[in-house]
Write an enzyme that holds these catalytic residues in place. Structure first.
Site, PDB file in Angstrom:
ATOM      1  N   LYS A 165     -17.958  -6.268   8.336  1.00  0.00           N
ATOM      2  CA  LYS A 165     -16.703  -7.030   8.434  1.00  0.00           C
ATOM      3  C   LYS A 165     -16.211  -7.031   9.869  1.00  0.00           C
ATOM      4  O   LYS A 165     -16.511  -6.110  10.629  1.00  0.00           O
ATOM      5  CB  LYS A 165     -15.643  -6.401   7.526  1.00  0.00           C
ATOM      6  CG  LYS A 165     -15.763  -6.826   6.079  1.00  0.00           C
ATOM      7  CD  LYS A 165     -14.474  -6.538   5.348  1.00  0.00           C
ATOM      8  CE  LYS A 165     -14.554  -6.913   3.881  1.00  0.00           C
ATOM      9  NZ  LYS A 165     -13.371  -6.444   3.139  1.00  0.00           N
ATOM     10  N   HIS A 208       0.838  -1.208   0.000  1.00  0.00           N
ATOM     11  CA  HIS A 208       0.000   0.000   0.000  1.00  0.00           C
ATOM     12  C   HIS A 208       0.874   1.260   0.000  1.00  0.00           C
ATOM     13  O   HIS A 208       0.612   2.206  -0.746  1.00  0.00           O
ATOM     14  CB  HIS A 208      -0.894   0.049   1.250  1.00  0.00           C
ATOM     15  CG  HIS A 208      -1.957  -1.014   1.331  1.00  0.00           C
ATOM     16  ND1 HIS A 208      -2.064  -1.878   2.393  1.00  0.00           N
ATOM     17  CD2 HIS A 208      -2.967  -1.341   0.487  1.00  0.00           C
ATOM     18  CE1 HIS A 208      -3.101  -2.681   2.208  1.00  0.00           C
ATOM     19  NE2 HIS A 208      -3.660  -2.389   1.046  1.00  0.00           N
ATOM     20  N   ARG A 219      -1.937  -6.017  -8.410  1.00  0.00           N
ATOM     21  CA  ARG A 219      -0.750  -6.837  -8.162  1.00  0.00           C
ATOM     22  C   ARG A 219      -0.552  -7.876  -9.254  1.00  0.00           C
ATOM     23  O   ARG A 219       0.514  -8.063  -9.789  1.00  0.00           O
ATOM     24  CB  ARG A 219      -0.872  -7.546  -6.814  1.00  0.00           C
ATOM     25  CG  ARG A 219      -0.717  -6.640  -5.636  1.00  0.00           C
ATOM     26  CD  ARG A 219      -1.225  -7.283  -4.386  1.00  0.00           C
ATOM     27  NE  ARG A 219      -2.639  -7.618  -4.528  1.00  0.00           N
ATOM     28  CZ  ARG A 219      -3.406  -8.062  -3.559  1.00  0.00           C
ATOM     29  NH1 ARG A 219      -2.905  -8.265  -2.368  1.00  0.00           N
ATOM     30  NH2 ARG A 219      -4.673  -8.319  -3.763  1.00  0.00           N
ATOM     31  N   SER A 241      -2.796  -7.965   2.965  1.00  0.00           N
ATOM     32  CA  SER A 241      -3.036  -7.796   4.409  1.00  0.00           C
ATOM     33  C   SER A 241      -3.437  -9.127   5.024  1.00  0.00           C
ATOM     34  O   SER A 241      -3.025  -9.462   6.144  1.00  0.00           O
ATOM     35  CB  SER A 241      -4.159  -6.782   4.650  1.00  0.00           C
ATOM     36  OG  SER A 241      -3.828  -5.548   4.103  1.00  0.00           O
TER      37      SER A 241
HETATM   38  O1  PNS Z   1      -8.949  -2.928   0.377  1.00  0.00           O
HETATM   39  P1  PNS Z   1     -10.206  -3.418  -0.264  1.00  0.00           P
HETATM   40  O2  PNS Z   1     -11.004  -4.242   0.734  1.00  0.00           O
HETATM   41  O3  PNS Z   1      -9.969  -4.150  -1.557  1.00  0.00           O
HETATM   42  O4  PNS Z   1     -11.084  -2.103  -0.614  1.00  0.00           O
HETATM   43  C1  PNS Z   1     -12.376  -2.220  -1.147  1.00  0.00           C
HETATM   44  C2  PNS Z   1     -13.073  -0.837  -1.196  1.00  0.00           C
HETATM   45  C3  PNS Z   1     -13.059  -0.183   0.176  1.00  0.00           C
HETATM   46  C4  PNS Z   1     -12.370   0.054  -2.181  1.00  0.00           C
HETATM   47  C5  PNS Z   1     -14.545  -1.087  -1.675  1.00  0.00           C
HETATM   48  O5  PNS Z   1     -15.117  -2.103  -0.917  1.00  0.00           O
HETATM   49  C6  PNS Z   1     -15.429   0.152  -1.584  1.00  0.00           C
HETATM   50  O6  PNS Z   1     -15.222   1.117  -2.272  1.00  0.00           O
HETATM   51  N1  PNS Z   1     -16.443   0.122  -0.690  1.00  0.00           N
HETATM   52  C7  PNS Z   1     -17.348   1.216  -0.466  1.00  0.00           C
HETATM   53  C8  PNS Z   1     -18.761   0.893  -0.933  1.00  0.00           C
HETATM   54  C9  PNS Z   1     -18.939   1.172  -2.410  1.00  0.00           C
HETATM   55  O7  PNS Z   1     -18.758   2.254  -2.902  1.00  0.00           O
HETATM   56  N2  PNS Z   1     -19.322   0.114  -3.162  1.00  0.00           N
HETATM   57  C10 PNS Z   1     -19.550   0.199  -4.596  1.00  0.00           C
HETATM   58  C11 PNS Z   1     -18.248   0.104  -5.364  1.00  0.00           C
HETATM   59  S1  PNS Z   1     -18.230  -1.322  -6.302  1.00  0.00           S
END
Ligand code: PNS
Length: 162
Positions: free
Chosen positions: A43, A19, A92, A130
């Protein structure tokens, strides 16, 4: 010229050196990078959102164009509120691509003005996640070099005192 602001969203449970690598790359292109921790009540993270924010701040010390924040709800709404022009995501491996494409296209459908920018981390972090870090630390393995020092200490506190 208006400030170019990028949002680097994620769960960051916890932040890894992968990150950090992506955030540093983003700083080369954008004037300001907002690292945004998702608060997701569904979560059960290892670190609560306040601790995740604290660890990110400690890990990114000295980077004065970085802001660390948390958000709830839709990412595109948060991006708009922060006057961001792009979402940064790290890619990645090919295995990341399908999920990331789906998310980028959905976000575009929700808000045409927000672009997603994909960045490749240094190859030394291309296998890092992570989830893996937590698993290694939980079994007493060494995570030196995979996570920033404040995170390494926080993981030790949890698993060595367990
Ligand atoms: O580190 P991660 O878990 O891959 O991040 C995922 C994240 C936080 C980017 C994604 O879950 C997110 O944007 N969640 C917020 C809800 C949202 O906007 N959902 C619609 C997008 S598809």
């Amino acid at each position: 010229m208006p400030e170019r602001i990028a949002i680097c969203p994620g769960t960051f449970d916890p932040i890894t050196n992968g990150h950090v690598d992506i955030i540093d790359r983003s700083l080369r292109i954008f004037d300001r990078v907002i690292v945004a921790v998702l608060i997701n009540p569904q979560k059960r993270p290892l670190f609560d959102s306040n601790r995740r924010v604290e660890l990110i701040k400690a890990s990114l010390e000295g980077r004065d164009r970085v802001v660390v924040d948390s958000f709830q709800g839709l990412l595109v709404d948060y991006v708009k509120k922060q006057k961001g022009s792009a979402i940064i995501r790290g890619l990645r491996a090919v295995s990341d691509f399908e999920y990331e494409l789906q998310m980028a296209l959905m976000n575009r459908r929700l808000d045409q003005d927000v672009e997603t920018v994909f960045m490749m981390p240094s190859e030394e972090y291309s296998f890092l996640s992570s989830t893996m870090v937590k698993e290694i630390a939980s079994f007493g393995g060494r995570v030196t070099g995979l996570v920033p020092e404040p995170v390494e200490r926080a993981l030790k506190d949890i698993f060595q005192n367990a």
